[in-house]
Design a protein around this motif. Structure first.
Motif, PDB file in Angstrom:
ATOM      1  N   GLY A   1     -10.213   4.181 -15.510  1.00 34.31           N
ATOM      2  CA  GLY A   1     -10.647   4.109 -16.904  1.00 34.31           C
ATOM      3  C   GLY A   1      -9.832   5.023 -17.799  1.00 34.31           C
ATOM      4  N   GLY A   2     -10.533   5.777 -18.622  1.00 33.57           N
ATOM      5  CA  GLY A   2      -9.885   6.679 -19.559  1.00 33.57           C
ATOM      6  C   GLY A   2      -9.250   7.891 -18.915  1.00 33.57           C
ATOM      7  N   ARG A   3      -9.402   8.051 -17.599  1.00 35.72           N
ATOM      8  CA  ARG A   3      -8.811   9.198 -16.894  1.00 35.72           C
ATOM      9  C   ARG A   3      -7.618   8.801 -16.035  1.00 35.72           C
ATOM     10  N   PHE A   4      -7.153   7.576 -16.180  1.00 36.54           N
ATOM     11  CA  PHE A   4      -5.973   7.154 -15.422  1.00 36.54           C
ATOM     12  C   PHE A   4      -4.781   8.009 -15.839  1.00 36.54           C
ATOM     13  N   PRO A   5      -3.981   8.472 -14.885  1.00 35.91           N
ATOM     14  CA  PRO A   5      -2.892   9.398 -15.236  1.00 35.91           C
ATOM     15  C   PRO A   5      -1.734   8.701 -15.945  1.00 35.91           C
ATOM     16  N   PRO A   6      -0.975   9.458 -16.728  1.00 31.26           N
ATOM     17  CA  PRO A   6       0.221   8.880 -17.357  1.00 31.26           C
ATOM     18  C   PRO A   6       1.291   8.586 -16.318  1.00 31.26           C
ATOM     19  N   VAL A   7       1.912   7.409 -16.444  1.00 32.13           N
ATOM     20  CA  VAL A   7       2.921   6.946 -15.482  1.00 32.13           C
ATOM     21  C   VAL A   7       4.216   6.664 -16.237  1.00 32.13           C
TER      22      VAL A   7
ATOM     23  N   VAL B   1       9.829   3.131 -10.813  1.00 32.59           N
ATOM     24  CA  VAL B   1      11.014   2.750 -10.048  1.00 32.59           C
ATOM     25  C   VAL B   1      11.058   3.456  -8.703  1.00 32.59           C
ATOM     26  N   GLN B   2      10.576   4.680  -8.630  1.00 31.31           N
ATOM     27  CA  GLN B   2      10.556   5.369  -7.343  1.00 31.31           C
ATOM     28  C   GLN B   2       9.694   4.618  -6.332  1.00 31.31           C
ATOM     29  N   GLN B   3       8.588   4.065  -6.784  1.00 29.23           N
ATOM     30  CA  GLN B   3       7.718   3.322  -5.872  1.00 29.23           C
ATOM     31  C   GLN B   3       8.263   1.920  -5.603  1.00 29.23           C
ATOM     32  N   GLN B   4       8.936   1.328  -6.575  1.00 29.12           N
ATOM     33  CA  GLN B   4       9.607   0.048  -6.333  1.00 29.12           C
ATOM     34  C   GLN B   4      10.699   0.208  -5.279  1.00 29.12           C
ATOM     35  N   GLN B   5      11.387   1.343  -5.327  1.00 36.36           N
ATOM     36  CA  GLN B   5      12.424   1.630  -4.333  1.00 36.36           C
ATOM     37  C   GLN B   5      11.816   1.708  -2.931  1.00 36.36           C
ATOM     38  N   ARG B   6      10.631   2.286  -2.836  1.00 37.23           N
ATOM     39  CA  ARG B   6       9.948   2.327  -1.543  1.00 37.23           C
ATOM     40  C   ARG B   6       9.630   0.913  -1.057  1.00 37.23           C
ATOM     41  N   LEU B   7       9.178   0.067  -1.950  1.00 39.92           N
ATOM     42  CA  LEU B   7       8.885  -1.321  -1.579  1.00 39.92           C
ATOM     43  C   LEU B   7      10.123  -1.990  -0.986  1.00 39.92           C
TER      44      LEU B   7
ATOM     45  N   GLU C   1       0.851  -1.192   0.000  1.00 36.40           N
ATOM     46  CA  GLU C   1       0.000   0.000   0.000  1.00 36.40           C
ATOM     47  C   GLU C   1       0.890   1.247   0.000  1.00 36.40           C
ATOM     48  N   LEU C   2       0.726   2.072  -1.029  1.00 38.20           N
ATOM     49  CA  LEU C   2       1.590   3.231  -1.216  1.00 38.20           C
ATOM     50  C   LEU C   2       0.980   4.541  -0.722  1.00 38.20           C
ATOM     51  N   GLY C   3      -0.318   4.533  -0.462  1.00 37.12           N
ATOM     52  CA  GLY C   3      -0.990   5.800  -0.148  1.00 37.12           C
ATOM     53  C   GLY C   3      -1.159   6.628  -1.409  1.00 37.12           C
ATOM     54  N   ASP C   4      -1.330   7.940  -1.257  1.00 36.62           N
ATOM     55  CA  ASP C   4      -1.462   8.831  -2.409  1.00 36.62           C
ATOM     56  C   ASP C   4      -0.076   9.171  -2.938  1.00 36.62           C
ATOM     57  N   ILE C   5       0.148   8.961  -4.219  1.00 36.51           N
ATOM     58  CA  ILE C   5       1.467   9.237  -4.791  1.00 36.51           C
ATOM     59  C   ILE C   5       1.345  10.268  -5.917  1.00 36.51           C
ATOM     60  N   GLN C   6       2.274  11.203  -5.944  1.00 34.67           N
ATOM     61  CA  GLN C   6       2.325  12.182  -7.032  1.00 34.67           C
ATOM     62  C   GLN C   6       3.284  11.707  -8.093  1.00 34.67           C
ATOM     63  N   LEU C   7       2.870  11.854  -9.345  1.00 35.71           N
ATOM     64  CA  LEU C   7       3.639  11.379 -10.482  1.00 35.71           C
ATOM     65  C   LEU C   7       4.394  12.524 -11.147  1.00 35.71           C
ATOM     66  N   GLN C   8       5.277  12.192 -12.073  1.00 35.63           N
ATOM     67  CA  GLN C   8       5.987  13.214 -12.817  1.00 35.63           C
ATOM     68  C   GLN C   8       5.038  14.122 -13.592  1.00 35.63           C
ATOM     69  N   SER C   9       3.887  13.596 -13.974  1.00 32.26           N
ATOM     70  CA  SER C   9       2.888  14.376 -14.711  1.00 32.26           C
ATOM     71  C   SER C   9       2.171  15.398 -13.836  1.00 32.26           C
TER      72      SER C   9
ATOM     73  N   ILE D   1      -2.050   9.274  -8.152  1.00 28.86           N
ATOM     74  CA  ILE D   1      -2.827   8.048  -7.991  1.00 28.86           C
ATOM     75  C   ILE D   1      -3.147   7.960  -6.511  1.00 28.86           C
ATOM     76  N   ARG D   2      -4.413   8.005  -6.206  1.00 33.02           N
ATOM     77  CA  ARG D   2      -4.835   8.008  -4.802  1.00 33.02           C
ATOM     78  C   ARG D   2      -5.019   6.575  -4.314  1.00 33.02           C
ATOM     79  N   GLN D   3      -4.500   6.355  -3.099  1.00 33.85           N
ATOM     80  CA  GLN D   3      -4.516   5.015  -2.509  1.00 33.85           C
ATOM     81  C   GLN D   3      -3.912   3.998  -3.479  1.00 33.85           C
ATOM     82  N   ALA D   4      -2.726   4.349  -3.951  1.00 33.04           N
ATOM     83  CA  ALA D   4      -2.042   3.524  -4.954  1.00 33.04           C
ATOM     84  C   ALA D   4      -1.598   2.191  -4.356  1.00 33.04           C
ATOM     85  N   LYS D   5      -1.553   1.186  -5.223  1.00 35.19           N
ATOM     86  CA  LYS D   5      -1.165  -0.160  -4.811  1.00 35.19           C
ATOM     87  C   LYS D   5      -0.084  -0.678  -5.757  1.00 35.19           C
ATOM     88  N   LEU D   6       0.932  -1.282  -5.167  1.00 34.42           N
ATOM     89  CA  LEU D   6       1.993  -1.919  -5.945  1.00 34.42           C
ATOM     90  C   LEU D   6       1.942  -3.413  -5.680  1.00 34.42           C
ATOM     91  N   ALA D   7       1.563  -4.176  -6.706  1.00 37.23           N
ATOM     92  CA  ALA D   7       1.568  -5.635  -6.599  1.00 37.23           C
ATOM     93  C   ALA D   7       2.986  -6.149  -6.838  1.00 37.23           C
TER      94      ALA D   7
END
Length: 336
Positions: A93-99, A105-111, A7-15, A19-25
């Motif tokens: 859906g069609g409003r998912f932000p660009p990643v 990798v920044q979120q993988q580093q957190r993992l 569970e990553l929480g809310d993460i801000q992207l380069q764009s 992504i709110r309540q983001a999840k990294l599987a």
């Protein structure tokens, strides 16, 4: 499909979207040792999950879970980590932000640091778009990645590959059922067209000249190969998820961040990992010439060519000869 969720929480992207309540599987193989120095990061590729990467992992394989702790993080957009298909409105859906690969990798580093306390990686490895993330790991954290192995990949997406991905994107978006990403049913005609575009590019001219679809893979005809393998592969996936990965792939660039400010040569020169770059001789996406140029710009990097008729798919574990060559290179790198 068994995997874990970080569970990553809310993460801000380069764009500058979130992504709110983001999840990294992710999926792990093996045991982290007491010194925490046997970890390998192996990010997933385009439209793939950790299960698609598992062919390279196993007892006696190059990525041996009896020796190493292998972490396979699922890219955002693949349907397991936060993706268009599993993110609630208004951000799904069609409003998912660009990643970007940098975001991944920044979120993988957190993992690795927050979940496992891993500070140093024995190896960063990846195929195709997974290789772009491995490149990003080595450039973003040059003091923490001891070895780098990328196969059939690139540190920056070429203009030619960008154009190819545009044709796949257009095939999906021009389906009448697509409705700007807010579809009631999957745009199946567009996905089938995308599959046929991919089929001609994923393998090489030599693959079809040698009729390896029949002699090696056992298909009765070219049409059987196209319908069963390629349409079957695309029709199992969500269209918006594919488009999310197409955007990530088109914009893959390890220098596109505040550290390197678009200077790819500087990003490559910063890599301190012991590196092997292995392109396929017949890859239509990532030609050997591009890989050789990248290898020249990484201090001490080894360029090792995989001679194959299987094109880009030489790196997907579909034939024993190419797999053996890839695993030999990984073993060589890990042994030195």
């Amino acid at each position: 499909m068994t995997h874990d969720i970080f569970e990553l929480g809310d993460i801000q992207l380069q764009s500058r979207r979130c992504i709110r309540q983001a999840k990294l599987a992710y999926k792990t193989y093996g045991t982290l040792n007491a010194a925490k120095d046997n970890a390998i990061i192996y990010p997933t590729s385009f439209a793939a999950t950790h299960e698609d990467a598992a062919w390279l992992i196993g007892p006696g394989r190059a990525l041996d879970p009896e020796r190493y702790f292998i972490v396979v993080p699922d890219m955002f957009g693949n349907g397991l980590s936060s993706s268009p298909s599993n993110t609630p409105m208004p951000g799904g859906g069609g409003r998912f932000p660009p990643v970007t690969i940098h975001d991944n990798v920044q979120q993988q580093q957190r993992l690795l640091t927050e979940k496992f306390g891993i500070e140093t990686l024995r190896l960063a490895i990846g195929w195709s778009l997974g290789g772009a993330q491995a490149f990003e790991w080595a450039a973003a954290f040059p003091d923490r990645v001891e070895r780098l192995f990328t196969f059939q990949s690139a540190a920056r997406t070429s203009r030619h590959f960008h154009l190819f991905f545009d044709s796949v994107r257009a095939a999906i978006e021009l389906d009448d059922d697509f409705h700007d990403g807010f579809y009631a049913r999957q745009p199946l005609r567009g996905l089938r067209v995308a599959a046929r575009i991919y089929a001609a590019w994923g393998f090489s001219q030599g693959f079809f000249r040698e009729r390896l679809d029949e002699t090696a893979l056992g298909y009765a005809s070219l049409e059987d190969f196209l319908v069963d393998l390629w349409e079957g592969w695309f029709l199992k996936r969500d269209a918006n998820n594919l488009l999310a990965h197409i955007w990530t792939g088109q914009h893959a660039d390890i220098s596109a961040n505040d550290r390197y400010k678009g200077d790819l040569d500087k990003a490559l020169a910063s890599i301190r990992a012991d590196t092997i770059i292995m392109p396929s001789s017949s890859d239509l996406y990532f030609p050997p010439e591009d890989a050789a140029d990248e290898a020249r710009k990484i201090p001490g990097a080894e360029f090792r060519l995989l001679c194959s008729s299987w094109g880009h798919v030489a790196g997907e574990g579909m034939n024993e000869a190419d797999t053996a060559t890839i695993e030999t290179a990984i073993r060589d790198l890990l042994a030195r």
